[in-house]
Design an enzyme around this catalytic site. Structure first.
Site, PDB file in Angstrom:
ATOM      1  CE1 TYR A   1      -4.151   1.900   0.675  1.00 17.32           C
ATOM      2  CE2 TYR A   1      -2.593   3.361   1.774  1.00 17.32           C
ATOM      3  CZ  TYR A   1      -3.841   3.143   1.223  1.00 17.32           C
ATOM      4  OH  TYR A   1      -4.765   4.145   1.219  1.00 17.32           O
TER       5      TYR A   1
ATOM      6  CG  PHE B   1      -7.725  16.174 -24.260  1.00 16.25           C
ATOM      7  CD1 PHE B   1      -7.847  15.779 -25.583  1.00 16.25           C
ATOM      8  CD2 PHE B   1      -8.204  15.339 -23.267  1.00 16.25           C
ATOM      9  CE1 PHE B   1      -8.442  14.564 -25.908  1.00 16.25           C
ATOM     10  CE2 PHE B   1      -8.805  14.125 -23.588  1.00 16.25           C
ATOM     11  CZ  PHE B   1      -8.919  13.735 -24.902  1.00 16.25           C
ATOM     12  CG  ASP B   2     -12.286  15.926 -25.270  1.00 17.97           C
ATOM     13  OD1 ASP B   2     -11.525  16.551 -26.002  1.00 17.97           O
ATOM     14  OD2 ASP B   2     -12.947  14.943 -25.618  1.00 17.97           O
TER      15      ASP B   2
ATOM     16  CG  ASP C   1      -2.174  17.320 -21.564  1.00 13.59           C
ATOM     17  OD1 ASP C   1      -1.538  16.247 -21.657  1.00 13.59           O
ATOM     18  OD2 ASP C   1      -3.413  17.374 -21.643  1.00 13.59           O
TER      19      ASP C   1
ATOM     20  CB  ALA D   1      -0.893  12.802 -23.430  1.00  8.50           C
TER      21      ALA D   1
ATOM     22  CE  LYS E   1      -3.967   9.760 -24.716  1.00  8.82           C
ATOM     23  NZ  LYS E   1      -4.841   9.791 -23.536  1.00  8.82           N
TER      24      LYS E   1
ATOM     25  CG  HIS F   1     -17.806  13.428 -28.844  1.00  6.58           C
ATOM     26  ND1 HIS F   1     -17.993  14.501 -28.000  1.00  6.58           N
ATOM     27  CD2 HIS F   1     -16.586  12.953 -28.559  1.00  6.58           C
ATOM     28  CE1 HIS F   1     -16.912  14.661 -27.257  1.00  6.58           C
ATOM     29  NE2 HIS F   1     -16.042  13.736 -27.568  1.00  6.58           N
TER      30      HIS F   1
HETATM   31  N1  F0G Z   1      -4.594  15.073 -22.285  1.00  7.66           N
HETATM   32  C1  F0G Z   1      -4.507  14.763 -23.589  1.00  7.66           C
HETATM   33  C2  F0G Z   1      -3.727  15.632 -24.515  1.00  7.66           C
HETATM   34  C3  F0G Z   1      -5.160  13.619 -24.077  1.00  7.66           C
HETATM   35  O1  F0G Z   1      -5.076  13.322 -25.370  1.00  7.66           O
HETATM   36  C4  F0G Z   1      -5.892  12.810 -23.174  1.00  7.66           C
HETATM   37  C5  F0G Z   1      -6.614  11.633 -23.643  1.00  7.66           C
HETATM   38  C6  F0G Z   1      -5.955  13.190 -21.818  1.00  7.66           C
HETATM   39  C7  F0G Z   1      -5.282  14.328 -21.418  1.00  7.66           C
HETATM   40  C8  F0G Z   1      -6.731  12.387 -20.814  1.00  7.66           C
HETATM   41  O2  F0G Z   1      -6.066  11.252 -20.497  1.00  7.66           O
HETATM   42  O3  F0G Z   1      -7.551   9.366 -21.215  1.00  7.66           O
HETATM   43  O4  F0G Z   1      -5.637   8.998 -19.644  1.00  7.66           O
HETATM   44  O5  F0G Z   1      -7.642  10.165 -18.874  1.00  7.66           O
HETATM   45  N2  F0G Z   1      -6.823  11.390 -24.868  1.00  7.66           N
HETATM   46  C9  F0G Z   1      -7.452  10.222 -25.460  1.00  7.66           C
HETATM   47  C10 F0G Z   1      -7.647  10.435 -26.936  1.00  7.66           C
HETATM   48  C11 F0G Z   1      -8.657   9.737 -24.751  1.00  7.66           C
HETATM   49  O6  F0G Z   1      -8.315   9.607 -27.564  1.00  7.66           O
HETATM   50  O7  F0G Z   1      -7.127  11.398 -27.493  1.00  7.66           O
HETATM   51  P1  F0G Z   1      -6.774   9.871 -20.038  1.00  7.66           P
END
Ligand code: F0G
Length: 461
Positions: free
Chosen positions: A72, A124-125, A216, A218, A259, A453
């Site tokens: 843990y 990002f979303d 960010d 990724a 990623k 979407h």
């Molecule tokens: N930031 C970026 C630039 C991303 O592309 C994603 C996820 C996230 C944050 C969120 O990360 O999925 O690990 O919680 N992108 C995926 C895509 C889902 O299809 O582009 P996560």
């Protein structure tokens, strides 16, 4: 020369794919409400919905799993991950999270305030959702070339526009800007890279006004590779030298490790600020798990520690970006309109230019997603009228986005160039017959427009 090198790995285990007929796929589409997110993955032949969590792990990663320390607190696996992250990010404090959006959440809670503005190239979303829930306004300020899929070659279409940034600071007042987030590579417009010069200048401008900078990250390694290939002065630097310099310009980085971490689950919150780290630890304990595992199993921490290093390997990155480029070139040969240059993790097709007879209100990119699945079982994703369309808060009228794209995302180390050929040939066939296609109608959407979407339902017109 590309023909003298191929994949820098060989395939040791395979996952057989189910082959379907066109009639079966038509039925699947119908049952899924013509929404690729609602298809069952087993009915997909080549899955290009996302590059997230879909990487093939290496033999070293699989063997590392067995070393996972599932304690843990203070597990051995955490210290291996911490070392690997410090090596690449050059920052001291590492908080794992279960995936990227959890790091986004923690970051938003720390940096964002209601009524304030968060500047980004293209947010990002998941950050956008977190910010909006808190009452912060996310503002996209990518350079204009980055918003125009027909603008031709620009080496760094992910760059943030310094003039737009200065203008917002002047208009709103620096005290109203809570954070600047640079997404590398910029997912929203094609996995387009951000130059080191731009990161440096954005950081300097933010510093002048005491605004913290977050990256960010990724797709940090793909961004670093593009810097090495395209930016003056970086040809002889290693990927890790480049990533270390990139992160020297920010206070904090978030990462979806799914990623460039080459793993199937995981996220990171990395910072150089001790106070910020202490806050992140508190939030991780409440929402993720104890600070040394943050919602991840010890084995997952191990796989990530190895995967991050493999993701920064230059031979791998060359193969990776060249495979994406290969698909882009095949599409261009057939006259198919794509975002150029191709970015790091996929090829983005311009739905409006592909189907000039389908207006944006009839979802041309979504139509293309359906056609591609119907013809060959290839699953791509719409990033256009459905994903980014908005409603006018006063009149309820539709507001259509500038970018109208279909993203073909390429998973890491998963598909061969022959799979790329299938995608290109199928799109070529659809393009030759583009006059025969008509648009679509949105018949179901969930309560939150920015998330529609994922669950939307359509009918063919
Ligand atoms: N930031 C970026 C630039 C991303 O592309 C994603 C996820 C996230 C944050 C969120 O990360 O999925 O690990 O919680 N992108 C995926 C895509 C889902 O299809 O582009 P996560």
């Amino acid at each position: 020369m590309r023909f003298m090198t191929a994949e820098p790995f060989r395939i040791k285990m395979v996952e057989p794919l189910k082959m379907t007929t066109k009639e079966q796929r038509q039925q699947c589409l119908k049952e899924a409400g013509y929404n690729a997110f609602r298809l069952r993955a087993e009915d997909v032949y080549i899955d290009c919905l996302t590059d997230s969590g879909t990487s093939a792990m290496s033999n070293k990663q699989w063997s590392a799993l067995l070393l996972g320390d599932e304690s843990y607190a203070g597990c051995k696996s955490f210290y291996k991950l911490e070392k690997s992250v410090q090596d690449i990010f050059g920052m001291p404090y590492v908080q794992p999270t279960h995936q990227g959006r959890a790091a986004d959440y923690i970051m938003t809670q720390i940096y964002c305030k209601p009524g304030m503005y968060a500047i980004g190239n293209l947010h990002f979303d998941t950050f956008r959702g977190n910010a909006e829930m808190l009452g912060t306004f996310p503002v996209d300020q990518v350079i204009d070339e980055g918003l125009d899929s027909a603008s031709g070659y620009h080496p760094f279409k992910g760059n943030l526009d310094l003039n737009k940034m200065q203008k917002l600071i002047d208009e709103k007042g620096a005290e109203k800007i809570c954070v600047v987030i640079i997404t590398v590579t910029c997912n929203g417009n094609g996995g387009q890279p951000v130059s080191m010069k731009n990161i440096r200048e954005v950081s300097a401008l933010a510093k002048k006004y005491n605004i913290p900078v977050v990256i960010d990250s990724a797709r940090l390694a793909e961004n670093a590779y593009f810097i090495q290939q395209r930016e003056e002065g970086y040809q002889n630097k290693s990927i890790k030298e480049i990533t270390n310099e990139m992160f020297s310009y920010c206070e904090t980085a978030t990462m979806s490790s799914k990623k460039d971490g080459l793993v199937n689950i995981g996220g990171l919150f990395v910072t150089r600020n001790k106070d910020v780290f202490a806050q992140a630890n508190q939030m991780a304990i409440v929402h993720e798990g104890f600070i040394t595992y943050g919602g991840m199993a010890g084995r997952d921490l191990e796989a990530l520690a190895v995967g991050l290093q493999e993701g920064c390997d230059e031979h791998y990155l060359k193969y990776r970006t060249e495979q994406v480029h290969y698909l882009g070139e095949k599409l261009k040969e057939k006259g198919i309109p794509i975002v150029e240059p191709t970015g790091g993790h996929g090829v983005y097709v311009d739905g409006r230019r592909f189907f000039p007879n389908i207006p944006q209100s009839e979802f041309p990119s979504q139509r293309l997603v359906c056609a591609l699945y119907e013809e060959a079982g290839v699953r791509a994703v719409e990033l256009g009228a459905c994903a980014f369309g908005k409603k006018d808060p006063k009149t309820g009228a539709d507001i259509w986005p500038e970018l109208e794209l279909m993203r073909i995302c390429i998973s890491r180390r998963v598909y061969t160039d022959r799979h790329m050929d299938v995608i290109a040939n199928t799109l070529g066939y659809i393009y030759e017959n583009r006059d025969k296609y008509t648009g679509m109608k949105l018949v179901y959407e969930g309560p939150i427009t920015s998330l529609r979407h994922f669950t939307a339902g359509f009918e063919m017109l």
